[in-house]
Design a protein around this motif. Structure first.
Motif, PDB file in Angstrom:
ATOM      1  N   ASP A 135      63.087  64.540  62.575  1.00 32.82           N
ATOM      2  CA  ASP A 135      64.218  63.406  62.756  1.00 32.82           C
ATOM      3  C   ASP A 135      64.083  62.446  63.629  1.00 32.82           C
ATOM      4  OD1 ASP A 135      64.761  65.784  60.853  1.00 32.82           O
ATOM      5  OD2 ASP A 135      65.743  66.653  62.789  1.00 32.82           O
ATOM      6  N   HIS A 136      62.823  61.999  63.984  1.00 31.41           N
ATOM      7  CA  HIS A 136      62.641  60.606  65.147  1.00 31.41           C
ATOM      8  C   HIS A 136      62.149  59.580  64.407  1.00 31.41           C
ATOM      9  CE1 HIS A 136      63.430  64.411  68.201  1.00 31.41           C
ATOM     10  NE2 HIS A 136      64.959  63.860  67.784  1.00 31.41           N
ATOM     11  N   THR A 137      62.902  59.232  64.675  1.00 31.97           N
ATOM     12  CA  THR A 137      61.574  57.458  64.535  1.00 31.97           C
ATOM     13  C   THR A 137      62.362  56.537  65.510  1.00 31.97           C
ATOM     14  OG1 THR A 137      62.327  57.748  61.875  1.00 31.97           O
ATOM     15  CG2 THR A 137      61.599  55.346  62.638  1.00 31.97           C
ATOM     16  N   PHE A 138      60.962  55.880  65.170  1.00 29.73           N
ATOM     17  CA  PHE A 138      60.687  54.116  66.568  1.00 29.73           C
ATOM     18  C   PHE A 138      60.281  53.206  65.706  1.00 29.73           C
ATOM     19  CE2 PHE A 138      58.825  51.761  69.647  1.00 29.73           C
ATOM     20  CZ  PHE A 138      59.830  51.716  70.594  1.00 29.73           C
ATOM     21  N   LEU A 139      61.053  52.062  65.986  1.00 31.15           N
ATOM     22  CA  LEU A 139      61.265  50.860  64.619  1.00 31.15           C
ATOM     23  C   LEU A 139      59.993  50.518  65.586  1.00 31.15           C
ATOM     24  CD1 LEU A 139      64.074  51.651  62.372  1.00 31.15           C
ATOM     25  CD2 LEU A 139      61.789  51.854  61.760  1.00 31.15           C
ATOM     26  N   TYR A 140      59.053  49.470  64.674  1.00 24.31           N
ATOM     27  CA  TYR A 140      58.834  48.218  66.088  1.00 24.31           C
ATOM     28  C   TYR A 140      58.801  47.353  64.248  1.00 24.31           C
ATOM     29  CZ  TYR A 140      54.001  49.231  64.278  1.00 24.31           C
ATOM     30  OH  TYR A 140      53.341  49.685  63.165  1.00 24.31           O
ATOM     31  N   ASP A 141      58.539  45.949  64.896  1.00 20.14           N
ATOM     32  CA  ASP A 141      58.262  44.838  63.756  1.00 20.14           C
ATOM     33  C   ASP A 141      56.318  44.904  63.870  1.00 20.14           C
ATOM     34  OD1 ASP A 141      57.609  42.628  62.789  1.00 20.14           O
ATOM     35  OD2 ASP A 141      58.964  40.936  64.256  1.00 20.14           O
ATOM     36  N   GLY A 142      55.985  45.021  62.494  1.00 22.10           N
ATOM     37  CA  GLY A 142      55.036  45.602  62.231  1.00 22.10           C
ATOM     38  C   GLY A 142      54.186  43.955  61.651  1.00 22.10           C
ATOM     39  N   ASP A 143      54.904  43.103  61.567  1.00 22.20           N
ATOM     40  CA  ASP A 143      54.419  41.586  61.069  1.00 22.20           C
ATOM     41  C   ASP A 143      53.820  41.160  62.069  1.00 22.20           C
ATOM     42  OD1 ASP A 143      55.396  41.575  58.278  1.00 22.20           O
ATOM     43  OD2 ASP A 143      56.708  40.998  58.246  1.00 22.20           O
ATOM     44  N   THR A 194      52.425  45.414  67.531  1.00 26.97           N
ATOM     45  CA  THR A 194      51.569  46.604  66.234  1.00 26.97           C
ATOM     46  C   THR A 194      50.196  47.270  67.287  1.00 26.97           C
ATOM     47  OG1 THR A 194      52.059  45.372  64.284  1.00 26.97           O
ATOM     48  CG2 THR A 194      49.965  46.944  64.643  1.00 26.97           C
ATOM     49  N   GLN A 195      49.767  45.451  67.853  1.00 26.69           N
ATOM     50  CA  GLN A 195      49.195  47.135  68.757  1.00 26.69           C
ATOM     51  C   GLN A 195      49.539  47.951  70.503  1.00 26.69           C
ATOM     52  OE1 GLN A 195      47.033  43.011  70.820  1.00 26.69           O
ATOM     53  NE2 GLN A 195      45.442  43.408  69.823  1.00 26.69           N
ATOM     54  N   SER A 196      51.343  47.285  70.855  1.00 23.71           N
ATOM     55  CA  SER A 196      52.141  48.440  71.456  1.00 23.71           C
ATOM     56  C   SER A 196      52.603  49.574  71.180  1.00 23.71           C
ATOM     57  CB  SER A 196      53.481  47.209  71.160  1.00 23.71           C
ATOM     58  OG  SER A 196      53.027  46.612  72.541  1.00 23.71           O
ATOM     59  N   ALA A 197      52.461  49.280  69.385  1.00 26.00           N
ATOM     60  CA  ALA A 197      52.630  50.626  69.145  1.00 26.00           C
ATOM     61  C   ALA A 197      51.487  50.988  68.462  1.00 26.00           C
ATOM     62  CB  ALA A 197      53.096  50.690  67.149  1.00 26.00           C
ATOM     63  N   GLN A 198      49.998  50.782  68.458  1.00 29.25           N
ATOM     64  CA  GLN A 198      49.154  51.869  68.845  1.00 29.25           C
ATOM     65  C   GLN A 198      48.891  52.169  69.966  1.00 29.25           C
ATOM     66  OE1 GLN A 198      46.879  48.125  67.234  1.00 29.25           O
ATOM     67  NE2 GLN A 198      46.492  49.131  64.573  1.00 29.25           N
ATOM     68  N   LEU A 249      51.599  36.050  73.611  1.00 31.82           N
ATOM     69  CA  LEU A 249      50.878  36.756  74.668  1.00 31.82           C
ATOM     70  C   LEU A 249      49.743  37.167  74.038  1.00 31.82           C
ATOM     71  CD1 LEU A 249      54.108  39.641  75.578  1.00 31.82           C
ATOM     72  CD2 LEU A 249      52.472  37.950  76.995  1.00 31.82           C
ATOM     73  N   PRO A 250      49.143  39.009  75.024  1.00 29.09           N
ATOM     74  CA  PRO A 250      47.455  38.860  74.036  1.00 29.09           C
ATOM     75  C   PRO A 250      48.320  39.853  72.885  1.00 29.09           C
ATOM     76  CG  PRO A 250      47.691  38.963  76.628  1.00 29.09           C
ATOM     77  CD  PRO A 250      49.187  39.260  76.219  1.00 29.09           C
ATOM     78  N   GLY A 251      47.321  39.395  71.671  1.00 31.75           N
ATOM     79  CA  GLY A 251      47.493  40.167  70.076  1.00 31.75           C
ATOM     80  C   GLY A 251      48.390  38.763  69.765  1.00 31.75           C
ATOM     81  N   GLY A 252      49.590  38.573  70.125  1.00 30.22           N
ATOM     82  CA  GLY A 252      50.498  37.566  69.335  1.00 30.22           C
ATOM     83  C   GLY A 252      49.793  36.802  68.492  1.00 30.22           C
ATOM     84  N   THR A 253      50.961  36.257  67.214  1.00 24.47           N
ATOM     85  CA  THR A 253      50.194  35.282  66.626  1.00 24.47           C
ATOM     86  C   THR A 253      51.657  34.291  66.588  1.00 24.47           C
ATOM     87  OG1 THR A 253      51.359  36.677  65.117  1.00 24.47           O
ATOM     88  CG2 THR A 253      48.989  36.872  65.088  1.00 24.47           C
ATOM     89  N   ALA A 254      51.602  33.383  65.792  1.00 24.49           N
ATOM     90  CA  ALA A 254      52.812  32.387  65.436  1.00 24.49           C
ATOM     91  C   ALA A 254      53.811  33.269  64.521  1.00 24.49           C
ATOM     92  CB  ALA A 254      52.309  31.008  64.396  1.00 24.49           C
ATOM     93  N   ALA A 255      53.398  34.190  63.826  1.00 25.02           N
ATOM     94  CA  ALA A 255      54.606  34.665  62.991  1.00 25.02           C
ATOM     95  C   ALA A 255      55.114  35.235  63.803  1.00 25.02           C
ATOM     96  CB  ALA A 255      54.028  35.374  62.605  1.00 25.02           C
ATOM     97  N   CYS A 256      55.274  35.835  64.776  1.00 28.93           N
ATOM     98  CA  CYS A 256      55.941  37.003  65.834  1.00 28.93           C
ATOM     99  C   CYS A 256      56.931  35.872  65.813  1.00 28.93           C
ATOM    100  CB  CYS A 256      54.701  37.575  67.100  1.00 28.93           C
ATOM    101  SG  CYS A 256      54.060  37.937  67.325  1.00 28.93           S
TER     102      CYS A 256
END
Length: 129
Positions: free
Chosen positions: A2-10, A15-19, A109-116
């Motif tokens: 019943d609970h969902t936490f959405l983040y930007d997978g691109d 993604t690292q924060s979600a992991q 930030l660490p792990g960030g890419t231009a797509a972010c």
């Protein structure tokens, strides 16, 4: 679930924060990229999902640091006080500008890419057909 936490997978930083959340913060939520979620079924627009992380549960939807606060309050006992403090109005009011600053600069930030740093429409255009 019943609970969902959405983040930007691109976004690699997101993604690292979600992991990190999945590994260290046990929660009842399904932590998932918004790009893979049925946004209509969750009652969230793409614009909302692009703007901030989102916590969704029946009767409650929160974004940004407010979403993180709910997630922490729904986690193990030792995360609950952090979520509680983050939920307090003075702290929450201060957390939003910090969240926006990080969000606007996540590509640096660490792990960030231009797509972010690009909105989804731009990412799709660059990816091609």
């Amino acid at each position: 679930m019943d609970h969902t936490f959405l983040y930007d997978g691109d976004c690699a930083f997101c993604t690292q924060s979600a992991q990190f959340l999945e590994k260290h913060v046990r929660t009842t939520a399904k932590v998932t990229p918004w790009q893979w979620a049925d946004l209509d079924a969750l009652g969230v627009t793409q614009d909302e999902a692009e703007a901030a992380v989102i916590w969704i549960e029946p009767g409650l939807t929160r974004a940004g640091p407010d979403a993180i606060a709910v997630l922490l309050r729904r986690a193990q006992w030792y995360w609950k006080p952090i979520g509680g403090v983050l939920s307090l109005k003075p702290v929450s009011w201060l957390a939003w500008p910090v969240y926006r600053l990080i969000s606007r600069n996540r590509h640096k930030l660490p792990g960030g890419t231009a797509a972010c740093s690009l909105p989804q429409a731009e990412r799709d255009r660059l990816a091609g057909p």
